[in-house]
Design a protein around this motif. Structure first.
Motif, PDB file in Angstrom:
ATOM      1  N   ALA A   1       0.829  -1.205   0.000  1.00 48.81           N
ATOM      2  CA  ALA A   1       0.000   0.000   0.000  1.00 48.81           C
ATOM      3  C   ALA A   1       0.864   1.255   0.000  1.00 48.81           C
ATOM      4  O   ALA A   1       0.533   2.255  -0.648  1.00 48.81           O
ATOM      5  CB  ALA A   1      -0.934   0.004   1.202  1.00 48.81           C
TER       6      ALA A   1
ATOM      7  N   GLU B   1      -8.491  -1.483  -0.530  1.00 41.84           N
ATOM      8  CA  GLU B   1      -7.153  -2.018  -0.281  1.00 41.84           C
ATOM      9  C   GLU B   1      -6.208  -1.398  -1.289  1.00 41.84           C
ATOM     10  O   GLU B   1      -6.210  -1.749  -2.461  1.00 41.84           O
ATOM     11  CB  GLU B   1      -7.163  -3.552  -0.428  1.00 41.84           C
ATOM     12  N   ARG B   2      -5.367  -0.448  -0.837  1.00 32.08           N
ATOM     13  CA  ARG B   2      -4.587   0.367  -1.757  1.00 32.08           C
ATOM     14  C   ARG B   2      -3.639  -0.442  -2.632  1.00 32.08           C
ATOM     15  O   ARG B   2      -3.338  -0.055  -3.749  1.00 32.08           O
ATOM     16  CB  ARG B   2      -3.804   1.416  -0.969  1.00 32.08           C
TER      17      ARG B   2
END
Length: 226
Positions: free
Chosen positions: A33, A108-109
């Motif tokens: 992320a 969810e990056r």
């Protein structure tokens, strides 16, 4: 205490090994992320508090680590596609699939890039999964068009364009859920047959196999200069 950490579960995996694996997965999601899925494996190991050898013992390749870190999200995508095909209303199935995948990209990056890396033919199993997904997506599109809900000139590759456009948005604005939802709503409305006011240009030559994904800042700069 040391002996208790060696107790094995029913599946034969030691408790300490299971804990290490879970720490690696949590760390991988955080590192991906922050730095993208090309982040060094050693960075993931440090974040997890384990040695690099331990990380590679559980995940011998980056591909395996990425897939492990986002296994739940990929399973959700697969289930969403299955449910979309089974929906009585093809348009509702199509809409829910797009919304589900885009929601996962938003929540969810690291997942947008992970979603892309799941489709190259790195193994025969992966290639088969990609072909099945592309076949099912095409079937869903055809059903929605046959129902009269999805515009007739919509092409399956347009779904790829949607994912790329939404990926760029959530990468630039990771905390702006409103912008994400609004973009998805705009796109879905434009795909409706009753919104078609004129023919579209030819479709892009994109598939799940050749999705372009820039995960490194230097690559991004080279791409923009090119």
């Amino acid at each position: 205490m040391a002996e208790s950490s060696r107790i094995t579960a029913r599946d034969g995996v030691r408790a300490d090994a299971r804990r290490n694996r879970e720490r690696v997965l949590v760390a991988a999601r955080a590192v991906f992320a922050e730095h993208g899925i090309d982040a060094p494996m050693a960075t993931v190991a440090r974040r997890a508090g384990v040695g690099v050898a331990t990380l590679y013992r559980h995940f011998p390749t980056r591909d395996a680590l990425v897939r492990g870190a986002f296994a739940r999200q990929m399973e959700t995508c697969s289930r969403a596609l299955t449910e979309a095909l089974a929906a009585p209303d093809p348009w509702q199935g199509f809409q829910q699939l797009v919304e589900t995948v885009c929601a996962l990209q938003r929540e969810e990056r690291g997942f947008p890039a992970a979603f892309v890396t799941a489709f190259p033919d790195s193994t025969p199993e992966h290639a088969q999964s990609r072909r099945r997904a592309e076949r099912d997506l095409t079937t869903l599109v055809r059903r929605a068009q046959a129902s009269g809900s999805l515009r007739a000139d919509f092409h399956p590759s347009d779904l790829t364009v949607v994912l790329l456009a939404h990926c760029a948005l959530v990468t630039a604005l990771p905390d702006d859920g409103a912008a994400s939802r609004r973009l998805v709503a705009y796109l879905l409305q434009s795909f409706r047959a009753d919104a078609a006011n004129g023919p579209l240009p030819p479709p892009a030559a994109l598939t799940l196999r050749n999705l372009p994904m820039v995960t490194d800042s230097s690559q991004r700069q080279r791409h923009l200069r090119g």
